[in-house]
Design an enzyme around this catalytic site. Structure first.
Site, PDB file in Angstrom:
ATOM      1  N   ARG A  29      41.348  43.867  26.763  1.00  0.00           N
ATOM      2  CA  ARG A  29      40.100  43.252  27.215  1.00  0.00           C
ATOM      3  C   ARG A  29      39.455  43.988  28.396  1.00  0.00           C
ATOM      4  NH1 ARG A  29      41.164  37.670  25.172  1.00  0.00           N
ATOM      5  NH2 ARG A  29      43.402  37.397  25.034  1.00  0.00           N
ATOM      6  N   LYS A  88      38.801  29.516  20.897  1.00  0.00           N
ATOM      7  CA  LYS A  88      38.874  30.976  20.927  1.00  0.00           C
ATOM      8  C   LYS A  88      38.996  31.496  22.360  1.00  0.00           C
ATOM      9  CE  LYS A  88      38.243  31.203  16.451  1.00  0.00           C
ATOM     10  NZ  LYS A  88      38.546  29.789  16.183  1.00  0.00           N
ATOM     11  N   ASP A  89      39.371  32.766  22.460  1.00  0.00           N
ATOM     12  CA  ASP A  89      39.555  33.403  23.758  1.00  0.00           C
ATOM     13  C   ASP A  89      38.251  33.478  24.541  1.00  0.00           C
ATOM     14  OD1 ASP A  89      41.427  34.681  21.623  1.00  0.00           O
ATOM     15  OD2 ASP A  89      42.462  34.985  23.512  1.00  0.00           O
ATOM     16  N   ARG A  90      38.394  33.532  25.858  1.00  0.00           N
ATOM     17  CA  ARG A  90      37.212  33.662  26.706  1.00  0.00           C
ATOM     18  C   ARG A  90      36.785  35.121  26.837  1.00  0.00           C
ATOM     19  NH1 ARG A  90      36.457  33.529  33.188  1.00  0.00           N
ATOM     20  NH2 ARG A  90      34.202  33.676  33.162  1.00  0.00           N
TER      21      ARG A  90
END
Length: 423
Positions: A29, A88-90
């Site tokens: 990320r 869901k992921d940030r």
């Protein structure tokens, strides 16, 4: 098998890796497009018309609960009118479905929120609920790996993933920046609402911004909602709602918790269940039992939801079923059902006894949160075909997982890095 050296992973019950190879290190990320998640929807259910508008939500760098709250605010509706199938992921670019109750396409078209897009795709007569998805498709880039020749490590983990990796609940289940949701869940189970509020609002963590840490510490030390409200950054809307309630209703800590969205509140208790599962899975691995080989007494979960128990006599047949994907070995996450709790493994029962948590605690939390917390069986093994490619100083992974399985659980096997490099 190799032990994790990282205190945070061990605190969350993630004590082992399935593979013995050294990790490639690296970072997840670096930019949101390094972590792309696309929800795979279920076959359309509930008809082609109805009061629920189905939209495709694409968001970048938004935590789902905050995104839903912002959408509700802009539409001038309660967040309870918005449903979804998966969280869901940030720090990622994610695509998933939302259901909006009694909202028109024209209202959606008029929305303009930075890094959020909503595309109307149809209508339904049922709201989307957690679990209403077939799975998730991932496209992930691990940057800046720490080895000059990652190919052999990548190959070893890719081969292992096709057979079995520990199906741990990943770090984001417990909070990426503030991994304490399971501890708040335990406090809610115990009915210790004041301490739950204090932990949620006031417990600061190193990865937070300095102004957030300062405001949290102020509340932790003073328990003065008015004083902390003056320092809390405006974007910390959930914390501000809780403290505003306490300012208007001193001492009403249960009411302060209920200022949180119901789905977020329920996630605290379910995070504690997830923590118990991780610990039980690590205990199983520590005793030397394989992920893909049943031993007598193991509970088997079949695709149709049926469960059975492995015996010495059935070992050969069970091995065939497992190898062909007909069933999985499961561990039970306890809840309010006494019968289910007794079906769980011995290590989970011992852990609950040490903590003094019983089915009654889950029943009380169910009434408080208005969520059932019945308990559930979960497969101990995650397996998936992974398309892995070494690209300059990075590794790209493409794979699909069922609902409730964590991509970071796959990535940690490749990286074997400090979990803060995965957030």
């Amino acid at each position: 098998m190799r032990e994790s050296p990282y205190p945070l992973e061990r605190e969350l019950g993630m004590q082992f890796y399935a593979t013995d190879t050294a990790g490639i290190g690296g970072t997840l990320r670096t930019v949101p497009d390094d972590f792309i998640v696309e929800e795979i929807p279920l076959d359309k259910k509930g008809g082609s018309s109805g009061p629920y508008l189905i939209c495709r939500l694409t968001k970048t760098n938004w935590e789902l609960q905050h995104a839903v709250k912002e959408i509700a605010k802009r539409l001038n509706i309660s967040h309870r009118r918005i449903g979804w199938g998966g969280t869901k992921d940030r720090n990622a670019r994610t695509t998933q479905l939302l259901s909006l109750y009694k909202i028109t396409p024209e209202q959606v078209a008029a929305l303009h929120i930075k890094d959020i897009t909503l595309e109307v795709i149809g209508e339904a007569n049922e709201q989307l609920s957690l679990g209403d998805l077939a799975g998730n498709r991932f496209d992930i880039l691990i940057r800046d790996v720490d080895t000059t020749d990652p190919a052999s490590q990548v190959s070893a983990v890719t081969d292992a993933a096709a057979v079995a990796l520990p199906n741990y609940f990943g770090l984001q289940r417990f909070g990426v920046i503030r991994p304490l949701t399971h501890r708040i869940g335990e406090l809610i189970l115990r009915g210790e609402y004041e301490q739950a509020v204090a932990s949620y609002v006031g417990q600061a963590f190193p990865l937070e911004r300095e102004e957030a840490r300062r405001a949290r510490t102020l509340y932790w030390e003073t328990r003065d909602p008015a004083l902390a409200l003056r320092e809390l950054p405006v974007p910390m809307s959930f914390e501000r709602s809780m403290l505003s309630h306490l300012q208007a209703h001193p001492g009403d800590y249960s009411g302060a918790l209920r200022q949180l969205p119901p789905k977020l509140l329920s996630m605290f208790v379910s995070a504690f269940q997830s923590y118990l599962f991780n610990c039980a899975l690590s205990h199983r691995l520590a005793t030397g039992h394989a992920l893909a080989e049943a031993v007598p007494g193991d509970r088997l979960i079949f695709a149709n939801g049926r469960t059975d128990t492995a015996t010495a006599a059935s070992r050969a047949a069970v091995s065939i079923h497992l190898s062909r994907g007909r069933c999985s070995i499961g561990l039970f996450m306890p809840g309010r059902d006494d019968t289910g709790a007794q079906a769980g493994d011995e290590s989970t029962r011992a852990m609950l006894a040490d903590l003094g948590i019983t089915a009654d605690h889950f029943r009380r939390a169910s009434e408080f949160v208005q969520t059932k917390f019945d308990g559930a069986w979960r497969p101990i093994a995650l397996h998936t075909a992974i398309e892995a490619a070494v690209q300059d100083t990075g590794v790209r992974l493409k794979f699909t997982l069922p609902p409730g399985h964590y991509a970071t659980t796959v990535c940690r096997e490749y990286m074997k890095a400090d979990p803060v490099r995965m957030v």
